[in-house]
Scaffold this motif. Structure first.
Motif, PDB file in Angstrom:
ATOM      1  N   THR A  59       0.880  -1.180   0.000  1.00  0.00           N
ATOM      2  CA  THR A  59       0.000   0.000   0.000  1.00  0.00           C
ATOM      3  C   THR A  59       0.912   1.223   0.000  1.00  0.00           C
ATOM      4  OG1 THR A  59      -1.745  -1.165   1.172  1.00  0.00           O
ATOM      5  CG2 THR A  59      -1.781   1.237   1.311  1.00  0.00           C
ATOM      6  N   ARG A  80      -4.244   2.146  -2.844  1.00  0.00           N
ATOM      7  CA  ARG A  80      -4.336   0.707  -2.588  1.00  0.00           C
ATOM      8  C   ARG A  80      -4.394  -0.102  -3.886  1.00  0.00           C
ATOM      9  NH1 ARG A  80      -8.782   0.497   2.302  1.00  0.00           N
ATOM     10  NH2 ARG A  80     -10.184   0.694   0.491  1.00  0.00           N
ATOM     11  N   THR A  94      -2.598  -3.235  -3.205  1.00  0.00           N
ATOM     12  CA  THR A  94      -2.827  -3.860  -1.893  1.00  0.00           C
ATOM     13  C   THR A  94      -3.300  -5.302  -2.097  1.00  0.00           C
ATOM     14  OG1 THR A  94      -3.382  -1.710  -0.988  1.00  0.00           O
ATOM     15  CG2 THR A  94      -4.085  -3.605   0.284  1.00  0.00           C
ATOM     16  N   ARG A 139      -9.994  -1.479  -3.324  1.00  0.00           N
ATOM     17  CA  ARG A 139      -8.800  -0.758  -3.808  1.00  0.00           C
ATOM     18  C   ARG A 139      -9.080   0.747  -3.887  1.00  0.00           C
ATOM     19  NH1 ARG A 139      -6.143  -5.471  -7.165  1.00  0.00           N
ATOM     20  NH2 ARG A 139      -4.986  -6.207  -5.368  1.00  0.00           N
ATOM     21  N   SER A 179      -4.127  -1.924   8.914  1.00  0.00           N
ATOM     22  CA  SER A 179      -4.575  -0.552   8.643  1.00  0.00           C
ATOM     23  C   SER A 179      -3.410   0.418   8.650  1.00  0.00           C
ATOM     24  CB  SER A 179      -5.589  -0.103   9.712  1.00  0.00           C
ATOM     25  OG  SER A 179      -4.949  -0.046  10.971  1.00  0.00           O
ATOM     26  N   SER A 219      -7.133   4.288   6.603  1.00  0.00           N
ATOM     27  CA  SER A 219      -7.532   3.279   5.616  1.00  0.00           C
ATOM     28  C   SER A 219      -7.141   1.892   6.108  1.00  0.00           C
ATOM     29  CB  SER A 219      -6.826   3.518   4.278  1.00  0.00           C
ATOM     30  OG  SER A 219      -7.229   4.736   3.704  1.00  0.00           O
ATOM     31  N   SER A 276      -5.631  -1.701   5.238  1.00  0.00           N
ATOM     32  CA  SER A 276      -4.642  -2.197   4.291  1.00  0.00           C
ATOM     33  C   SER A 276      -4.356  -3.625   4.736  1.00  0.00           C
ATOM     34  CB  SER A 276      -3.387  -1.325   4.367  1.00  0.00           C
ATOM     35  OG  SER A 276      -2.305  -1.981   3.745  1.00  0.00           O
TER      36      SER A 276
END
Ligand code: FRU
Length: 524
Positions: free
Chosen positions: A416, A431, A434, A439, A466, A480, A482
């Protein structure tokens, strides 16, 4: 207090409902996969959580309750989960505080807040939720405001006292929820969110002398966008700047706001207006609407006034868009770090992690100043489970299009991206590479004053699933999820299409807040 309650109709036994919920959580947590389970964010040990509720400091402990569905990792009939702490650093898991057991809350004990009443009793205001047709949401909701109080010093046992505000259903488009209460002078005030009969997002204001009988005062605020049909989880408080001037901050989580450019990219979006207010009058916004957080996953924040005067806010890291892979692991959802909200003399609001968070640091690894060549990658941390990275980027002396970090970077090539993007002059969480989950990218503005443009200060918190970013000492924040692949999770410093100068980097490994290991519920 209970003598005055107009409406109290039990349909289930509290103890039985709570113990059924505890058993389910225990079963879910026994099977939980911890690959993304947070080490330093509050989460339930199993099941689904959403909004922070009932935030307070009471008799020497900090309390965080939260919306909880204990029977699966998806949203369902809401309960209130509970954790507490003596220092806001290490947390203790408490028994589930409320299950839906009254007729007025048959389908869920929804969000609400806490206040300490004039006798020193910790009191809770929350929404009793029923489906209007008695079985599902297809015909809307029937929601009313409810009262409860703590009966012990640890605020573990909550006694329900019944309904205090009924819903005038003809004046409302079924959404009528999330009470927040405060006292000013001799009067108690309550606000909650409403979808009006013509589907406008509103916040209603009431007054009371005893916390039980409430008089409707006025519509405190109506959102000017007709597409916004509901304002969830409203919050309203005064903040003083250094010159002693008081600003009122009106917060809400808007349903129906549409994405425009970088703004409102999430399904629902939480933000605030700064303005002025006097009891007995309307709220006057003085500044433009701002988002609390520019990440993919932030919603339904609530704040409270700590005894030392700090205004402290938690948000819910809302996983609105599927796929939501943590659901396969027996849990879903975490809260953000606690953030202190402050205002400056221009009325600009900042949110920063509370100071206590620095006490989670295990070490301080200083990297000094680093220059990166064109397209250079440099491994900063080989395997980061829980870290904070403080980084100053010298933007004036960097030519890179993007400079920043690849976090959760694994051997399979997934990562990420948390970087400053010079073309759009924003900090991005991207993302696109990711490993799991939804995403897309999000982008937070960086103030354009020269002093800030020369140097960009980032505080980046990487947990197991995260990332939370604080920009230029809290002028903006981003949260966010992740979800990394299996194996080592590196943090890699990188510059893309240009050189980069990083004036300083500090790395701190962080210790756990104590909720990832199983604790017997109700330990004292
Ligand atoms: C916000 C919200 C609140 C409600 C609760 C129900 O996320 O929808 O309005 O009280 O969650 O779980």
């Amino acid at each position: 207090m209970s003598n005055h309650i107009p409406c109290y109709q039990p349909i289930l036994d509290d103890e039985m409902a709570l113990s059924k919920a505890e058993k389910s959580i225990k079963a879910l947590s026994a099977e939980r996969n911890d690959r993304w389970y947070p080490l330093f964010h509050i989460a339930s040990n199993g099941g689904w959580i959403n909004d922070p509720n009932g935030l307070c400091f009471y008799k020497g402990r900090w309390h965080v309750y939260y919306q909880l569905h204990p029977f699966s990792a998806t949203w369902g009939p809401m309960h209130w989960g509970h954790v507490s702490s003596a220092d806001m650093i290490t947390w203790r898991r408490e028994p589930i505080a409320m299950a839906p057991t009254l007729e007025q809350e048959k389908d869920g004990v929804f969000s609400g807040s806490a206040a300490i009443d004039d006798d020193g009793t910790l009191t809770f205001f929350y929404t009793g939720h029923r489906w209007a047709n008695g079985h599902d949401g297809s015909d809307g909701e029937w929601q009313v405001q409810m009262l409860a109080e703590a009966t012990d010093d640890n605020a573990i046992h909550l006694k329900k006292l019944g309904m205090i505000i009924d819903c005038p259903r003809e004046a409302v488009n079924s959404h009528f929820r999330d009470p927040k209460v405060w006292k000013q002078g001799d009067t108690w005030y309550l606000i909650h969110g409403v979808s009006s009969a013509n589907k406008r997002g509103q916040i209603w204001l009431y007054t009371s002398n005893d916390l039980v009988h409430w008089n409707f005062d006025r519509v405190l605020f109506e959102h000017d966008d007709p597409q916004v049909f509901m304002l969830e989880c409203p919050d309203f408080y005064p903040l003083q700047d250094n010159a002693g001037h008081t600003w009122w901050v009106l917060c809400f989580s808007a349903m129906g706001s549409k994405a425009k450019g970088f703004m409102n990219r999430n399904l629902n979006n939480a933000g605030y207006l700064v303005g002025s207010w006097e009891p007995g009058s309307a709220f006057h916004p003085l500044r433009e609407f701002k988002l609390w957080d520019w990440g993919h996953n932030f919603y339904a924040p609530q704040s409270f006034r700590a005894p030392d005067g700090r205004q402290i806010m938690y948000g819910w890291m809302s996983p609105f868009v599927p796929p939501i892979p943590m659901q396969d692991d027996g849990w879903c959802g975490q809260l953000t770090l606690p953030r202190e909200i402050t205002v400056d003399e221009q009325g600009d609001v900042r949110s920063n992690p509370v100071n206590e968070i620095t006490q989670l640091r295990i070490d301080d690894i200083t990297c000094g100043s680093l220059s990166l060549n064109v397209n250079e990658h440099r491994v900063l941390i080989e395997d980061a489970q829980a870290v904070e990275i403080e980084m100053d980027i010298d933007i004036a002396h960097s030519s890179a299009e993007r400079v920043g970090l690849k976090i959760h970077s694994t051997d399979d090539g997934a990562y990420t991206y948390v970087a400053y993007d010079a073309q759009i002059q924003r900090v991005v969480i991207d993302r696109q590479a990711t490993a799991y989950g939804d995403r897309g990218y999000r982008a937070a503005p960086v103030p354009v004053e020269t002093e800030h443009l020369n140097s960009l200060k980032l505080r980046i918190f990487v947990d197991r699933g995260s990332v939370e970013v604080f920009i230029n000492e809290g002028t903006e924040a981003m949260s966010s999820y992740s979800f990394p692949s299996a194996g080592r999770r590196s943090v890699i410093l990188m510059s893309e299409s240009g050189e980069a100068l990083i004036s300083s980097v500090h790395i701190h490994h962080l210790k756990s807040i104590g909720l990832d290991t199983d604790q017997p519920a109700g330990r004292t």
